[in-house]
Design an enzyme around this catalytic site. Structure first.
Site, PDB file in Angstrom:
ATOM      1  N   LYS A 169      71.082 -41.353 121.035  1.00 51.57           N
ATOM      2  CA  LYS A 169      70.965 -41.730 119.722  1.00 51.57           C
ATOM      3  C   LYS A 169      70.240 -43.254 119.858  1.00 51.57           C
ATOM      4  O   LYS A 169      70.763 -44.295 120.288  1.00 51.57           O
ATOM      5  CB  LYS A 169      72.264 -42.027 118.986  1.00 51.57           C
ATOM      6  CG  LYS A 169      72.172 -42.092 117.574  1.00 51.57           C
ATOM      7  CD  LYS A 169      73.220 -42.741 116.806  1.00 51.57           C
ATOM      8  CE  LYS A 169      73.103 -44.518 116.736  1.00 51.57           C
ATOM      9  NZ  LYS A 169      71.993 -44.925 115.990  1.00 51.57           N
ATOM     10  N   CYS A 278      69.620 -59.417 125.441  1.00 50.92           N
ATOM     11  CA  CYS A 278      71.045 -60.033 125.879  1.00 50.92           C
ATOM     12  C   CYS A 278      71.149 -60.954 126.796  1.00 50.92           C
ATOM     13  O   CYS A 278      71.998 -61.676 126.938  1.00 50.92           O
ATOM     14  CB  CYS A 278      71.947 -58.217 126.105  1.00 50.92           C
ATOM     15  SG  CYS A 278      71.175 -57.534 127.323  1.00 50.92           S
TER      16      CYS A 278
END
Length: 476
Positions: A169, A278
């Site tokens: 996804k 990140c």
């Protein structure tokens, strides 16, 4: 651009669509289906049906398909990079690096396809044991919008090499390049059902995928709150989890560092992809002996960055990925200044006017004299804002670095090996860079500690998280 299920285009009739917006212009460039629980079920069924034959193939055969996919990605890298820039916003050279990085990952996993995946245990008169690694079954991968192509490679490569099938996804704002690469993998010979892509919001499509009883493993990269929700949703299902939940990486610069090199490291480490990484440098700690000169030079470099459309030549930094991201960054900076928790050295505002009016642009920002408990230091700031703190010595730098709830990455800039060893031993992080920051080759295990998540991606050990051991006991 249609959703792919079992290698074919899903029917689009009577579906609600999600528009994909170019963050540099605000224009809709495409749309994808808003997948429902029914689409998730269909994707999992396709993956489940394909698992038997796929898991029986040799790792060499699976590796060859990954290698062919890498070739096709390299063949189409210019078109893929342009598409990635249009949906994500990053400069075209960064998109090109990311697309090639995905090809590198597939090539790496293809190259280790022949590694032994088991062991034998000799027990003397008691017999012998053969321990093998077997695939888990249907796995799920949920990927973010900041590095969608690279992180797709991180998850798809080891999952399918190990013999699993996968439902992926993508993020709703950046699904297009993921869909295109899924198509290239089918062109490379990946059988139908091995890789399935379902588009849709996390709260519905993602939740249905996470909770599906036939999904054996979930690999998620995203924010901390969602990671905790996934853990809660799966507590009754005993699923294998890999959760990469972001970080607030400190960069420590000591007085003996190569200052020009450290300045370039801070500049790239914070403003690459508009700071939306990140492992970006999110907190800068400068030794007091070099802080003033360092900031003078860093400020000049930051002010010289060209911000604009990622497809325009000469752009150093593109827009933020969405209006929501722009609002979050503008809000945290405004609150910091309003509370007297920092002083803006440069930047601190959205860019408007000619060339910026319809996009989500923010001026590269440096903030000094930051209060220890300011949100800039305690939270993960996902944008082009760098808080700077002056420290008297290494001990103070380590204490401040460890005040974060995260523990993904950190870097130290020094020529002293004893300083390096102390930082490695004492700073809470899954990866410590020395005189560099941000780079994560596919051979290197990647993941964090504390609130940065659980599990590791990349490297040969990533295959362990997509397999389980199975033992044959031989009693002679």
């Amino acid at each position: 651009m249609d959703m792919l299920i079992n290698g074919t285009a899903a029917p689009a009739a009577d579906e609600t669509w999600i528009e994909v917006t170019n963050p540099a212009t605000g224009e809709c460039i495409d749309r994808v289906p808003r997948g429902s629980k029914e689409e998730v079920n269909a994707a999992v069924e396709a993956a489940d049906a394909a698992f038997g034959e796929w898991s029986k193939k040799t790792t060499r055969d699976r590796g060859l398909i990954l290698y062919r996919a890498a070739e096709l990605i390299r063949r189409d890298h210019k078109a893929l990079a342009a598409l990635l820039t249009r949906e994500q916003g990053k400069p075209i050279r960064e998109s090109t690096d990311e697309v090639r990085g995905c090809a590198n990952i597939f090539e790496y996993y293809a190259s280790i396809a022949g590694l032994p995946a088991g062991e034998t245990v000799t027990l003397g008169k008691a017999g012998d044991c053969l321990v093998t690694r077997v695939p888990l079954g249907v796995c799920a991968a949920i990927i973010p919008w900041n590095m969608p192509v690279l992180i797709m490679g991180w998850k798809v490569g080891p999952a399918i090499l190990a013999g699993n099938t996968l439902v992926l996804k993508p993020a709703s704002t950046t699904p297009l390049t993921n869909l295109r690469i899924a198509g290239l993998m089918q062109e490379a010979g990946l059988p139908q059902g091995v890789l399935n892509v379902v588009t849709g919001p996390g709260e519905t499509t993602g939740a249905a995928l996470v909770q599906h009883p036939r999904v054996k493993k979930i690999s998620f990269t995203g924010d901390c709150a969602t990671g905790h929700r996934i853990r809660e949703m799966t507590k009754d299902h005993l699923k294998v989890l890999t959760l990469e939940l972001g970080g607030s990486d400190p960069m420590i610069v000591m007085a003996d560092a190569d200052i020009p090199k450290a300045i370039e490291g801070a500049l790239r480490g914070r403003f690459y992809n508009a700071g939306q990484i990140c492992t970006a440098v999110k907190r800068l700690y400068l030794h007091e002996k070099i802080a003033e000169e360092f900031m003078r030079l860093l400020t000049a470099k930051a002010e010289s960055l060209t911000v604009g459309n990622g497809l325009s030549p000469g752009t150093d930094m593109g827009p933020l990925n969405s209006a929501e991201q722009l609002g979050r960054i503008n809000s945290v900076v405004s609150e910091t200044i309003g509370r007297d928790e920092g002083v803006i050295r440069t930047g601190g505002y959205p860019l408007t006017g000619s060339g910026y009016s319809k996009g989500f642009f923010y001026k590269p920002t440096l903030i000094t004299d930051v209060a220890p408990d300011a949100a800039l230091l305690t939270n993960e700031i996902f944008g082009p804002v760098l808080p700077v703190v002056t420290v008297p010595d290494l001990g103070a730098a380590i204490r401040e670095a460890n005040r974060s709830k995260y523990g993904l990455g950190a870097s130290v800039w020094t020529k002293d090996i004893s300083t390096v060893k102390r930082v490695y031993d004492e700073v809470n992080a899954g990866i410590i860079w020395v005189n560099r920051h941000l780079i994560v080759p596919p051979e290197v295990p990647f993941g964090g500690t504390n609130e940065s998540g659980v599990g590791r991606e990349n490297g040969s050990k990533a295959l362990d998280s997509y397999t389980q051991s199975k033992t044959m006991y031989l009693g002679w």
